[in-house]
Write an enzyme that holds these catalytic residues in place. Sequence first.
Site, PDB file in Angstrom:
ATOM      1  N   GLU A 185     -23.461 -50.504 -33.705  1.00  0.00           N
ATOM      2  CA  GLU A 185     -23.568 -49.710 -34.925  1.00  0.00           C
ATOM      3  C   GLU A 185     -22.594 -48.542 -34.866  1.00  0.00           C
ATOM      4  O   GLU A 185     -22.427 -47.910 -33.829  1.00  0.00           O
ATOM      5  CB  GLU A 185     -25.010 -49.211 -35.058  1.00  0.00           C
ATOM      6  CG  GLU A 185     -25.334 -48.563 -36.380  1.00  0.00           C
ATOM      7  CD  GLU A 185     -26.812 -48.229 -36.488  1.00  0.00           C
ATOM      8  OE1 GLU A 185     -27.149 -47.034 -36.503  1.00  0.00           O
ATOM      9  OE2 GLU A 185     -27.625 -49.166 -36.548  1.00  0.00           O
TER      10      GLU A 185
ATOM     11  N   SER B 170     -19.961 -42.794 -30.210  1.00  0.00           N
ATOM     12  CA  SER B 170     -19.600 -41.520 -29.596  1.00  0.00           C
ATOM     13  C   SER B 170     -18.309 -41.702 -28.803  1.00  0.00           C
ATOM     14  O   SER B 170     -17.812 -42.823 -28.627  1.00  0.00           O
ATOM     15  CB  SER B 170     -20.722 -41.036 -28.675  1.00  0.00           C
ATOM     16  OG  SER B 170     -20.872 -41.936 -27.583  1.00  0.00           O
TER      17      SER B 170
ATOM     18  N   CYS C 131     -28.552 -47.777 -30.807  1.00  0.00           N
ATOM     19  CA  CYS C 131     -28.240 -46.674 -29.897  1.00  0.00           C
ATOM     20  C   CYS C 131     -28.115 -47.238 -28.490  1.00  0.00           C
ATOM     21  O   CYS C 131     -28.835 -48.175 -28.124  1.00  0.00           O
ATOM     22  CB  CYS C 131     -29.332 -45.606 -29.918  1.00  0.00           C
ATOM     23  SG  CYS C 131     -29.444 -44.684 -31.441  1.00  0.00           S
ATOM     24  N   ILE C 132     -27.221 -46.674 -27.710  1.00  0.00           N
ATOM     25  CA  ILE C 132     -27.064 -47.105 -26.318  1.00  0.00           C
ATOM     26  C   ILE C 132     -26.800 -45.864 -25.474  1.00  0.00           C
ATOM     27  O   ILE C 132     -26.061 -44.970 -25.884  1.00  0.00           O
ATOM     28  CB  ILE C 132     -25.928 -48.144 -26.174  1.00  0.00           C
ATOM     29  CG1 ILE C 132     -25.843 -48.671 -24.740  1.00  0.00           C
ATOM     30  CG2 ILE C 132     -24.601 -47.591 -26.654  1.00  0.00           C
ATOM     31  CD1 ILE C 132     -24.958 -49.889 -24.587  1.00  0.00           C
ATOM     32  N   LEU C 133     -27.451 -45.799 -24.319  1.00  0.00           N
ATOM     33  CA  LEU C 133     -27.348 -44.601 -23.484  1.00  0.00           C
ATOM     34  C   LEU C 133     -27.563 -44.958 -22.020  1.00  0.00           C
ATOM     35  O   LEU C 133     -28.498 -45.687 -21.683  1.00  0.00           O
ATOM     36  CB  LEU C 133     -28.393 -43.561 -23.911  1.00  0.00           C
ATOM     37  CG  LEU C 133     -28.577 -42.350 -22.990  1.00  0.00           C
ATOM     38  CD1 LEU C 133     -27.350 -41.442 -23.058  1.00  0.00           C
ATOM     39  CD2 LEU C 133     -29.828 -41.561 -23.352  1.00  0.00           C
TER      40      LEU C 133
ATOM     41  N   ARG D 275     -20.909 -43.486 -14.788  1.00  0.00           N
ATOM     42  CA  ARG D 275     -19.728 -43.744 -13.949  1.00  0.00           C
ATOM     43  C   ARG D 275     -20.070 -44.605 -12.740  1.00  0.00           C
ATOM     44  O   ARG D 275     -19.428 -44.489 -11.689  1.00  0.00           O
ATOM     45  CB  ARG D 275     -19.061 -42.434 -13.518  1.00  0.00           C
ATOM     46  CG  ARG D 275     -18.634 -41.550 -14.679  1.00  0.00           C
ATOM     47  CD  ARG D 275     -17.850 -40.358 -14.195  1.00  0.00           C
ATOM     48  NE  ARG D 275     -16.600 -40.759 -13.567  1.00  0.00           N
ATOM     49  CZ  ARG D 275     -15.479 -41.043 -14.223  1.00  0.00           C
ATOM     50  NH1 ARG D 275     -15.449 -40.966 -15.547  1.00  0.00           N
ATOM     51  NH2 ARG D 275     -14.382 -41.392 -13.572  1.00  0.00           N
ATOM     52  N   ARG D 276     -21.082 -45.454 -12.899  1.00  0.00           N
ATOM     53  CA  ARG D 276     -21.448 -46.368 -11.810  1.00  0.00           C
ATOM     54  C   ARG D 276     -21.523 -47.819 -12.287  1.00  0.00           C
ATOM     55  O   ARG D 276     -22.030 -48.674 -11.583  1.00  0.00           O
ATOM     56  CB  ARG D 276     -22.799 -45.935 -11.208  1.00  0.00           C
ATOM     57  CG  ARG D 276     -22.716 -44.615 -10.464  1.00  0.00           C
ATOM     58  CD  ARG D 276     -24.079 -44.016 -10.158  1.00  0.00           C
ATOM     59  NE  ARG D 276     -24.953 -44.886  -9.407  1.00  0.00           N
ATOM     60  CZ  ARG D 276     -26.194 -44.581  -9.034  1.00  0.00           C
ATOM     61  NH1 ARG D 276     -26.678 -43.386  -9.364  1.00  0.00           N
ATOM     62  NH2 ARG D 276     -26.935 -45.409  -8.373  1.00  0.00           N
ATOM     63  N   GLY D 277     -21.039 -48.096 -13.486  1.00  0.00           N
ATOM     64  CA  GLY D 277     -21.004 -49.458 -13.989  1.00  0.00           C
ATOM     65  C   GLY D 277     -22.212 -49.874 -14.804  1.00  0.00           C
ATOM     66  O   GLY D 277     -22.258 -51.001 -15.305  1.00  0.00           O
ATOM     67  N   TYR D 278     -23.187 -48.965 -14.971  1.00  0.00           N
ATOM     68  CA  TYR D 278     -24.399 -49.332 -15.706  1.00  0.00           C
ATOM     69  C   TYR D 278     -24.145 -49.433 -17.214  1.00  0.00           C
ATOM     70  O   TYR D 278     -24.817 -50.198 -17.907  1.00  0.00           O
ATOM     71  CB  TYR D 278     -25.518 -48.325 -15.434  1.00  0.00           C
ATOM     72  CG  TYR D 278     -26.077 -48.405 -14.034  1.00  0.00           C
ATOM     73  CD1 TYR D 278     -26.761 -49.542 -13.600  1.00  0.00           C
ATOM     74  CD2 TYR D 278     -25.936 -47.348 -13.137  1.00  0.00           C
ATOM     75  CE1 TYR D 278     -27.289 -49.619 -12.317  1.00  0.00           C
ATOM     76  CE2 TYR D 278     -26.456 -47.420 -11.846  1.00  0.00           C
ATOM     77  CZ  TYR D 278     -27.118 -48.547 -11.446  1.00  0.00           C
ATOM     78  OH  TYR D 278     -27.632 -48.643 -10.180  1.00  0.00           O
TER      79      TYR D 278
ATOM     80  N   SER E 146     -13.345 -50.737 -23.058  1.00  0.00           N
ATOM     81  CA  SER E 146     -13.127 -51.285 -21.719  1.00  0.00           C
ATOM     82  C   SER E 146     -13.791 -52.647 -21.570  1.00  0.00           C
ATOM     83  O   SER E 146     -13.194 -53.585 -21.036  1.00  0.00           O
ATOM     84  CB  SER E 146     -13.665 -50.308 -20.669  1.00  0.00           C
ATOM     85  OG  SER E 146     -13.500 -50.822 -19.374  1.00  0.00           O
TER      86      SER E 146
END
Length: 538
Positions: free
Chosen positions: A428, A432, A394-396, A403-406, A441
């Site tokens: 995985e 989303s 999972c990535i969040l 929208r700040r490059g994080y 990107s």
Amino acid sequence: MADSSVEIIEGCRLPVLRKNQENEDEWPLAEILSVKDIPGRKLYYVHYIDFNKRLDEWVTPDRLDLKKLQFPKKEAKTPTKNGLPGSRPSSPERDVRKSLDLNVQSASAPSRGKTLPTPKRKAESVSLATQVTAATPVPSLPSSAEASQASVYPAMRDTSFSIKSREEHEPLTSLTTNGTARRLIPSQPGRKRKNCGGTDEMVKVFQNNNPRCSTVYLPPGEDSQDSSDGIPSAPRMTGSLVSDRSHDDIVTRMKNIDCIELGRHRLKPWYFSPYPQELTTLPILYLCEFCLKYLKSLKCLQRHLTKCNLRHPPGNEIYRKGTISFFEIDGRKNKTYSQNLCLLAKCFLDHKTLYYDTDPFLFYVMTEYDSKGFHIVGYFSKEKESTEDYNVACILTLPPYQRRGYGKLLIEFSYELSKVEGKTGTPEKPLSDLGLLSYRSYWSQTILEILMNLKSENGERPQITINEISEITSVKKEDVISTLQYLNLINYYKGQYILTLSEDIVEGHERAMQKRHLRIDPKCLHFTPKDWSKRGKW
């Protein structure tokens, strides 16, 4: 526009008024998921058809257009795959779609027990030319399992990357964002391909530039989702956190938390999260931003802060540069924190389910430092042992920091860990919609950066292979090839496969890299991978 004489029940569909991104009124079709009575009026929880679930909301009767009301069919419940009744009312067109799917499957299923042999192939050399004229769309791609050598000349306007042609190609597999894999039947060996439609169909596949569907050639035997009898089976959801949609019901389809206060931010959840039932009726759910413990009131939070000694996530700080830090957290050693992190993340992730057994996972939390402590920005989790080469489960990135490059920074960090481990990795599936955009990107910028930095030495064409690109970036070979196809860089010219970098591609890449200020510095990473196959280290 609601008429009080008409009773609207769950499962009804009708147009609902909402504001779009330009703040203009629109009337998309929506499905009624729930109805509740409050003093003086009714409220309806609606899901906008073909819109993301995070836009679901409670609406008042005056936003409903009853002139186009569609009532559900008499069957109150739809059967699930196991034959058990579900809790979701049937909606119009659902039975029609099901019958169409059955007809398509029966018509397209190949004969049982017959498989086509896959001939062995030699590695092809790849060369880069300085001049590129009008190129025809590519009909096929070489296998990603074979090392395709490439030679490059720097070009003033266009850079082309060519691959020698061949008669036979690997089986074609079509990947979609939800992890499904469709195997297209390859041509039989020894049979010549006709020019009356077969080639045109292949050309159309590769001209498809839709990011939701990229076509990839996979080596035989890898990532195959076919059943033993030759009939394509359902997508294999082997990921440990993949949500099982067959058990969806009305409760989990609806947001249950109105607002979360986390430090100096107030967050509006997008999806359902299984917080305790007594907390779902509160107007605001309070979280300690350091240990992520949930509390029911501001006074409880203030009392908790006097006793909470944490000013950063528990675990080891393995990276720090400027104000950005990463902490590695073991799901077994810090179970309470890991479970609280999963509960928070589920508010913004719909494609993954939540397991309270966090022991098999590692969590990497990115923080931003100030005088008050280390504030959570985002995180990703990964399995300690992954048989599918997954480097992210999972990535969040939390909404205040999006929208700040994080997001790209989290992805880049996951691949830096893979480089230290000496492995290639992939996220995985399914991704989303926002996750897919971020990964596309990142992959595009990373691969273009390598191709644009290739230079000729001693007048000879520099050689590079797909395997080398994968080893340099730790991006899995299938992701490298799918990205090249997504960018529509591959063409077929004079019997060779060429990769063309036009001025627009180069300029767009340079503009994107100028905006990308946040990067991972490998020198600041202090990470030693563990051998999790030895259970004693758990």
